[in-house]
Design a protein around this motif. Structure first.
Motif, PDB file in Angstrom:
ATOM      1  N   GLN A  55      10.699   8.762  10.601  1.00  0.00           N
ATOM      2  CA  GLN A  55       9.763   7.920  11.356  1.00  0.00           C
ATOM      3  C   GLN A  55       8.514   7.581  10.543  1.00  0.00           C
ATOM      4  OE1 GLN A  55       8.964   9.001  15.423  1.00  0.00           O
ATOM      5  NE2 GLN A  55      11.101   9.547  15.797  1.00  0.00           N
ATOM      6  N   TYR A  56       8.245   8.328   9.475  1.00  0.00           N
ATOM      7  CA  TYR A  56       7.129   7.973   8.594  1.00  0.00           C
ATOM      8  C   TYR A  56       7.256   6.510   8.152  1.00  0.00           C
ATOM      9  CZ  TYR A  56       4.227  12.035   7.295  1.00  0.00           C
ATOM     10  OH  TYR A  56       3.308  13.054   7.268  1.00  0.00           O
ATOM     11  N   GLU A  57       8.475   6.092   7.831  1.00  0.00           N
ATOM     12  CA  GLU A  57       8.690   4.723   7.371  1.00  0.00           C
ATOM     13  C   GLU A  57       8.348   3.718   8.467  1.00  0.00           C
ATOM     14  OE1 GLU A  57      10.885   7.262   6.565  1.00  0.00           O
ATOM     15  OE2 GLU A  57      10.356   7.288   4.442  1.00  0.00           O
ATOM     16  N   GLY A  58       8.801   3.971   9.686  1.00  0.00           N
ATOM     17  CA  GLY A  58       8.505   3.079  10.800  1.00  0.00           C
ATOM     18  C   GLY A  58       7.023   3.044  11.128  1.00  0.00           C
ATOM     19  N   LEU A  59       6.380   4.204  11.066  1.00  0.00           N
ATOM     20  CA  LEU A  59       4.937   4.259  11.313  1.00  0.00           C
ATOM     21  C   LEU A  59       4.190   3.464  10.240  1.00  0.00           C
ATOM     22  CD1 LEU A  59       4.612   8.028  12.260  1.00  0.00           C
ATOM     23  CD2 LEU A  59       4.344   6.077  13.819  1.00  0.00           C
ATOM     24  N   THR A  60       4.612   3.634   8.992  1.00  0.00           N
ATOM     25  CA  THR A  60       3.982   2.913   7.884  1.00  0.00           C
ATOM     26  C   THR A  60       4.151   1.409   8.053  1.00  0.00           C
ATOM     27  OG1 THR A  60       4.249   4.775   6.382  1.00  0.00           O
ATOM     28  CG2 THR A  60       4.035   2.604   5.378  1.00  0.00           C
ATOM     29  N   GLU A  61       5.331   1.003   8.464  1.00  0.00           N
ATOM     30  CA  GLU A  61       5.594  -0.431   8.672  1.00  0.00           C
ATOM     31  C   GLU A  61       4.669  -0.998   9.756  1.00  0.00           C
ATOM     32  OE1 GLU A  61       9.240  -2.991  10.465  1.00  0.00           O
ATOM     33  OE2 GLU A  61       9.763  -1.583   8.855  1.00  0.00           O
ATOM     34  N   LEU A  62       4.546  -0.286  10.868  1.00  0.00           N
ATOM     35  CA  LEU A  62       3.661  -0.748  11.945  1.00  0.00           C
ATOM     36  C   LEU A  62       2.208  -0.791  11.475  1.00  0.00           C
ATOM     37  CD1 LEU A  62       5.056   1.092  15.097  1.00  0.00           C
ATOM     38  CD2 LEU A  62       5.205  -1.355  14.584  1.00  0.00           C
ATOM     39  N   HIS A  63       1.795   0.244  10.769  1.00  0.00           N
ATOM     40  CA  HIS A  63       0.420   0.305  10.289  1.00  0.00           C
ATOM     41  C   HIS A  63       0.130  -0.861   9.350  1.00  0.00           C
ATOM     42  CE1 HIS A  63      -2.960   2.012   7.844  1.00  0.00           C
ATOM     43  NE2 HIS A  63      -3.411   2.153   9.068  1.00  0.00           N
ATOM     44  N   ASN A  64       1.018  -1.099   8.417  1.00  0.00           N
ATOM     45  CA  ASN A  64       0.823  -2.202   7.473  1.00  0.00           C
ATOM     46  C   ASN A  64       0.805  -3.557   8.179  1.00  0.00           C
ATOM     47  OD1 ASN A  64       0.787  -0.314   5.422  1.00  0.00           O
ATOM     48  ND2 ASN A  64       2.888  -0.715   4.763  1.00  0.00           N
TER      49      ASN A  64
ATOM     50  N   PRO B  60       9.298   4.300  16.139  1.00  0.00           N
ATOM     51  CA  PRO B  60       8.106   3.442  16.167  1.00  0.00           C
ATOM     52  C   PRO B  60       8.393   1.984  16.538  1.00  0.00           C
ATOM     53  CG  PRO B  60       7.962   4.948  14.330  1.00  0.00           C
ATOM     54  CD  PRO B  60       9.334   5.124  14.920  1.00  0.00           C
ATOM     55  N   SER B  61       9.494   1.444  16.097  1.00  0.00           N
ATOM     56  CA  SER B  61       9.810   0.048  16.425  1.00  0.00           C
ATOM     57  C   SER B  61       9.991  -0.164  17.929  1.00  0.00           C
ATOM     58  CB  SER B  61      11.069  -0.402  15.682  1.00  0.00           C
ATOM     59  OG  SER B  61      12.179   0.407  16.050  1.00  0.00           O
ATOM     60  N   ALA B  62      10.319   0.896  18.667  1.00  0.00           N
ATOM     61  CA  ALA B  62      10.556   0.785  20.107  1.00  0.00           C
ATOM     62  C   ALA B  62       9.277   0.510  20.895  1.00  0.00           C
ATOM     63  CB  ALA B  62      11.226   2.056  20.631  1.00  0.00           C
TER      64      ALA B  62
END
Length: 170
Positions: free
Chosen positions: A53-62, A158-160
């Motif tokens: 989920q680090y990747e999904g969180l990073t994507e949302l943050h960016n 995170p995408s949800a």
């Protein structure tokens, strides 16, 4: 008594913004710095099955940082000892996954040693059956006024909840 909200931490008029924590480098981090922003608070662990989920969180943050979205991640070793590292190891791990969001110092999120910020978050949005956090990667979404508007369980990717972030930013 806490089951009925009688043992919940007392809130002052500043709510979320009345708290301060230590960042990953041990410096004071005043949560009031997030006033006017949408904030996602999450407990993380580097050796957890949900660490992807680090990747999904990073994507949302960016994607939403420039619009006023921030993430504050708290390493936590309470669940299966899945965050055993020290601060430099945790920073390196997050950095290697592209995470540029704020990391806090390692904390407990449950029990008598639970960080006061997490006591507050749980008092605002309890979980299923109890207010306790069940595992790593539990997420709390706070609006621009510092109100906790949603709580997402560990398995919620995170995408949800991207739509909830967009709505809170509007």
């Amino acid at each position: 008594m806490a089951l009925f909200g009688l043992g919940a931490p007392k809130k002052d008029e500043e709510g979320l913004y009345s708290y301060s924590v230590r960042d990953i480098d041990g410096k004071n981090l005043d949560i009031a710095k997030y006033r006017g922003k949408v904030l996602l608070v999450v407990n993380v662990a580097s050796q957890c099955g949900f660490t992807t989920q680090y990747e999904g969180l990073t994507e949302l943050h960016n994607k939403y940082k420039s619009k006023g979205f921030e993430i504050l991640a708290f390493p936590c070793n309470q669940f299966g000892s899945q965050e055993p590292g020290d601060a430099p190891q945790i920073k390196s791990f997050a950095s290697n996954r592209g995470a540029k969001f704020q990391l806090a110092d390692k904390v407990d999120v449950n029990g008598t040693a639970a960080d006061p910020l997490f006591q507050f978050l749980k008092s605002e949005k309890g979980g299923f059956l109890t207010k306790d956090i069940k595992w790593n990667f539990t997420k709390f979404l706070c609006n621009k006024e510092g109100q906790v508007i949603k709580r997402y369980g560990t398995s919620t990717e995170p995408s949800a909840f991207e739509e909830d972030i967009v709505a809170a930013l509007a």
